[in-house]
Design a protein around this motif. Structure first.
Motif, short mmCIF file in Angstrom:
data_model
loop_
_atom_site.label_atom_id
_atom_site.label_comp_id
_atom_site.label_asym_id
_atom_site.label_seq_id
_atom_site.Cartn_x
_atom_site.Cartn_y
_atom_site.Cartn_z
N ASN A 120 -67.54 85.52 -29.69
CA ASN A 120 -67.42 84.72 -30.91
C ASN A 120 -66.29 83.73 -30.68
O ASN A 120 -65.13 84.12 -30.53
N SER A 121 -66.62 82.44 -30.62
CA SER A 121 -65.64 81.41 -30.26
C SER A 121 -64.43 81.37 -31.18
O SER A 121 -63.30 81.24 -30.72
N ASP A 122 -64.66 81.49 -32.50
CA ASP A 122 -63.54 81.43 -33.44
C ASP A 122 -62.59 82.60 -33.24
O ASP A 122 -61.37 82.42 -33.24
N GLU A 123 -63.14 83.79 -33.07
CA GLU A 123 -62.31 84.97 -32.88
C GLU A 123 -61.58 84.91 -31.54
O GLU A 123 -60.41 85.27 -31.44
N PHE A 124 -62.28 84.45 -30.50
CA PHE A 124 -61.64 84.30 -29.18
C PHE A 124 -60.48 83.32 -29.28
O PHE A 124 -59.39 83.58 -28.77
N THR A 125 -60.71 82.21 -29.95
CA THR A 125 -59.68 81.18 -30.12
C THR A 125 -58.46 81.77 -30.83
O THR A 125 -57.32 81.53 -30.44
N ASN A 126 -58.70 82.57 -31.87
CA ASN A 126 -57.59 83.19 -32.60
C ASN A 126 -56.81 84.14 -31.69
O ASN A 126 -55.57 84.18 -31.75
N ARG A 127 -57.51 84.90 -30.86
CA ARG A 127 -56.82 85.81 -29.95
C ARG A 127 -56.03 85.03 -28.90
O ARG A 127 -54.91 85.40 -28.55
N LYS A 181 -52.96 83.84 -30.42
CA LYS A 181 -52.03 84.95 -30.59
C LYS A 181 -51.25 85.20 -29.29
O LYS A 181 -50.04 85.43 -29.33
N TRP A 240 -59.82 93.26 -25.14
CA TRP A 240 -59.27 92.71 -26.37
C TRP A 240 -59.51 91.20 -26.44
O TRP A 240 -59.91 90.67 -27.47
N ASN A 294 -63.55 90.67 -26.92
CA ASN A 294 -64.23 91.09 -28.15
C ASN A 294 -63.34 91.76 -29.19
O ASN A 294 -63.84 92.29 -30.17
N GLY A 295 -62.04 91.76 -28.97
CA GLY A 295 -61.12 92.27 -29.99
C GLY A 295 -60.94 93.77 -30.00
O GLY A 295 -60.22 94.28 -30.85
#
Length: 116
Positions: free
Chosen positions: A3-10, A13, A65, A68-69
């Motif tokens: 998921n691009s948005d979640e990857f970008t957020n990680r 971080k 992480w 995929n978090g």
């Protein structure tokens, strides 16, 4: 699938944790600054090469992480050995042979190396 948005957020971080700007992060990882810009803006998805460069440069970033978090950031102390494994004594000698290094390979493709 990432998921691009979640990857970008990680990724952001990691940059915040390391106190690096996007351009400094790109230099440290060894990619073009425009690559980071395109990934952060969602224009491009990260390549496997990019992901491996990040997890190699920043040993506290777990690949699972980042992708995929799952897991935690920074890596738990339990997964980062800070001393030589006690299974073998690095000074032990067998048939005149001394242990020079021990390499532990993990299922996620990463490894830790212990040298005397």
């Amino acid at each position: 699938m990432i998921n691009s948005d979640e990857f970008t957020n990680r990724l952001k971080k990691v940059m915040e944790y390391e106190q690096l700007s996007a351009s400094t992060f790109a230099d440290k990882v060894g990619v073009q600054r425009s690559s980071i810009s395109h990934i952060l803006s969602g224009r491009n998805k990260p390549s496997l090469d990019f992901i491996l460069k990040v997890t190699t440069e920043f040993s506290n970033v777990d690949i699972k992480w980042l992708l995929n978090g799952t897991g935690s950031f920074p890596k738990n102390e339990e997964t980062n050995f800070t001393s030589t494994p006690s299974l073998l004594n690095m000074n032990s000698e067998t048939d005149g042979k001394k242990i020079q290094r021990i390499v532990v390979f993990y299922s996620d493709g990463t490894f830790d190396e212990y040298k005397k």
